[in-house]
Design a protein around this motif. Structure first.
Motif, PDB file in Angstrom:
ATOM      1  N   ASN A   1      19.890  21.212  -4.980  1.00 31.25           N
ATOM      2  CA  ASN A   1      21.067  20.341  -4.920  1.00 31.25           C
ATOM      3  C   ASN A   1      20.688  18.870  -4.745  1.00 31.25           C
ATOM      4  OD1 ASN A   1      23.589  22.319  -4.647  1.00 31.25           O
ATOM      5  ND2 ASN A   1      21.902  23.151  -3.426  1.00 31.25           N
TER       6      ASN A   1
ATOM      7  N   SER B   1      24.538  13.376   4.801  1.00 28.80           N
ATOM      8  CA  SER B   1      24.766  13.951   3.469  1.00 28.80           C
ATOM      9  C   SER B   1      24.281  15.386   3.396  1.00 28.80           C
ATOM     10  CB  SER B   1      24.064  13.106   2.400  1.00 28.80           C
ATOM     11  OG  SER B   1      24.517  11.771   2.434  1.00 28.80           O
TER      12      SER B   1
ATOM     13  N   LEU C   1      26.906  18.699   3.206  1.00 29.08           N
ATOM     14  CA  LEU C   1      26.897  19.551   2.019  1.00 29.08           C
ATOM     15  C   LEU C   1      26.368  20.947   2.334  1.00 29.08           C
ATOM     16  CD1 LEU C   1      25.660  17.053  -0.730  1.00 29.08           C
ATOM     17  CD2 LEU C   1      27.983  17.860  -0.306  1.00 29.08           C
TER      18      LEU C   1
ATOM     19  N   ASP D   1      28.512  24.359   1.915  1.00 26.60           N
ATOM     20  CA  ASP D   1      28.024  25.372   0.981  1.00 26.60           C
ATOM     21  C   ASP D   1      27.768  26.696   1.688  1.00 26.60           C
ATOM     22  OD1 ASP D   1      25.222  25.961  -1.149  1.00 26.60           O
ATOM     23  OD2 ASP D   1      27.316  26.000  -1.708  1.00 26.60           O
TER      24      ASP D   1
END
Length: 440
Positions: A10, A104, A108, A112
């Motif tokens: 990612n 960040s 994320l 997820d």
């Protein structure tokens, strides 16, 4: 999926989130957008490389994780810090990059992952440690002179939500941010020159000894400390790092702390779900077996006897079928409370499954006392239960096995108590039976 693998897969999404999070912190000087992204990507690769090593050697669940060796990540962080200086960024902007990068990845990853498991928490801990070490390494490359060190720390840390401070080698505060002032319950403009050990809220935390260790060893020191009590109790993860002058001597100590209360609470909740029955709040089969094994080992060393009671409800299925599972759950909760009320605080009451309960009676070999406790449980279970807006009647059959008379093995002891309980069932229920090897 491991966090390191997830970061590599990612990477572009993380970099985009990083740009969004850092847009108000970074100013476009000599570094172009592409250059900044390339450096952020390089920073992520170095952190992934660092956390890969401990992941490959990560202990199994329940064991203590090894703290990653900081040498390589510090080297790459120093090189990164030097490159950022060449591009014209100041130390505040450098710190902003790390803060934005941490935010960040964590945002994320948690989105997820949907739910954070104990493994996921461990991954975040390793990532946090790598980020911290990288930040300290970059700070080192920026702070060669004392005056610049002080200006840099002020620029970087004043607005940080984490308590951060700088003390001289005598432990007196040179710089402290607002978060530190809040923790120490003193205005920030009154902290300079004050010995931090005189203000620290936990007297049993030996700061003086920890500072001496940092100075003598010239190494970073990590740990955890609690502040407050009861509902106000908070967990902090701290790091103390030596600040070296040009000759390599320690001239100050940089300290930082992070509130990890939510993480600690999450870990405690995960442990509780794994070890306690959610319906009755009693130890479940897993925790019961652990305590039985521990008590057996203790008795092997000390010779202390104990007794194991196996309790099975009589006619529970009829109540459950006629009134429904909700009423059955209410009955089981009341059963748990009644059994707890019959034993001592040091004894263990557990729910194995369904309507099966166990009790470990510690340091007891008096048959009369054991039988009295068992009979009090029988008597309590014969009293009517208020469930499903009506009264229901059940009873209990109790089997007893004693250590070491009936067995010195946890497995056999449980089996013998179970066999004694079935004898109680077979002979009319609502009664107590001891294990008898001749009757089996």
């Amino acid at each position: 999926m491991r966090l390191s693998e997830w970061i590599l897969i990612n990477m572009e999404a993380i970099l985009q989130a990083w740009e969004d999070n850092a847009k108000d912190l970074l100013h476009d000087k000599s570094a172009s957008k592409v250059e900044r992204r390339d450096h952020a990507k390089a920073m992520l690769f170095s952190i992934v490389k660092e956390i890969e090593q401990p992941q490959a050697q990560r202990p199994r669940e329940g064991e203590t994780a090894r703290t990653p060796t900081p040498v390589e990540v510090s080297k790459s962080a120093r090189e990164h810090g030097q490159e950022r200086r060449k591009l014209g960024l100041d130390i505040g902007e450098l710190a902003g990059e790390f803060f934005a990068l941490r935010r960040s990845v964590v945002e994320l990853w948690t989105q997820d992952a949907h739910t954070i498991t104990s493994t996921g928490l461990g991954e975040l801990v390793l990532f946090d440690q790598a980020i911290d070490q990288a930040l300290l390494g970059s700070i080192e490359s920026f702070t060669k002179e004392k005056e610049k060190q002080e200006r840099s720390f002020v620029s970087m840390l004043s607005g940080s939500p984490d308590p951060t401070f700088l003390v001289d080698i005598s432990g007196r505060i040179v710089f402290a941010n607002i978060a530190t002032a809040t923790l120490l319950s003193k205005p920030v403009d009154q902290l300079a020159g004050v010995a931090v050990v005189d203000l620290w809220p936990e007297q049993d935390n030996d700061l003086s000894s920890q500072f001496e260790t940092v100075i003598e060893m010239k190494k970073t020191l990590r740990g955890e400390v609690t502040v407050g009590a009861g509902s106000d109790r908070r967990w902090y993860e701290y790091i103390y790092s030596p600040v070296l002058n040009g000759s390599g001597s320690v001239e100050a100590i940089a300290g930082a702390a992070r509130d990890i209360t939510e993480r600690r609470n999450a870990e405690a909740e995960i442990w509780r779900h794994a070890n306690y029955d959610l319906l009755t709040d009693l130890p479940n089969r897993r925790l019961f077996r652990d305590r039985l094994n521990q008590q057996t080992r203790h008795s092997e060393r000390t010779g202390a006897p104990f007794a194991l009671l196996f309790i099975d409800l009589d006619n529970f299925k009829a109540v459950n079928d006629s009134l429904g599972h909700e009423a059955g759950d209410q009955l089981l909760q009341q059963v748990a409370k009644r059994i707890l009320g019959c034993v001592r605080d040091e004894d263990t009451v557990a729910r194995l499954s369904g309507d099966e309960f166990t009790v470990i009676l510690l340091d007891i070999d008096d048959l009369g006392q054991i039988e009295q406790l068992a009979q009090s449980i029988i008597n309590e279970l014969t009293k009517p239960f208020d469930v499903g807006n009506q009264k229901s009647d059940v009873s209990g059959s109790v089997g007893i096995a004693r250590y070491p008379m009936d067995s010195d093995s946890p497995d056999l002891l449980l089996k013998h108590a179970d066999q004694a309980m079935y004898r109680a069932k077979k002979n009319g229920r609502n009664q107590v039976y001891y294990f008898d090897s001749d009757a089996e």
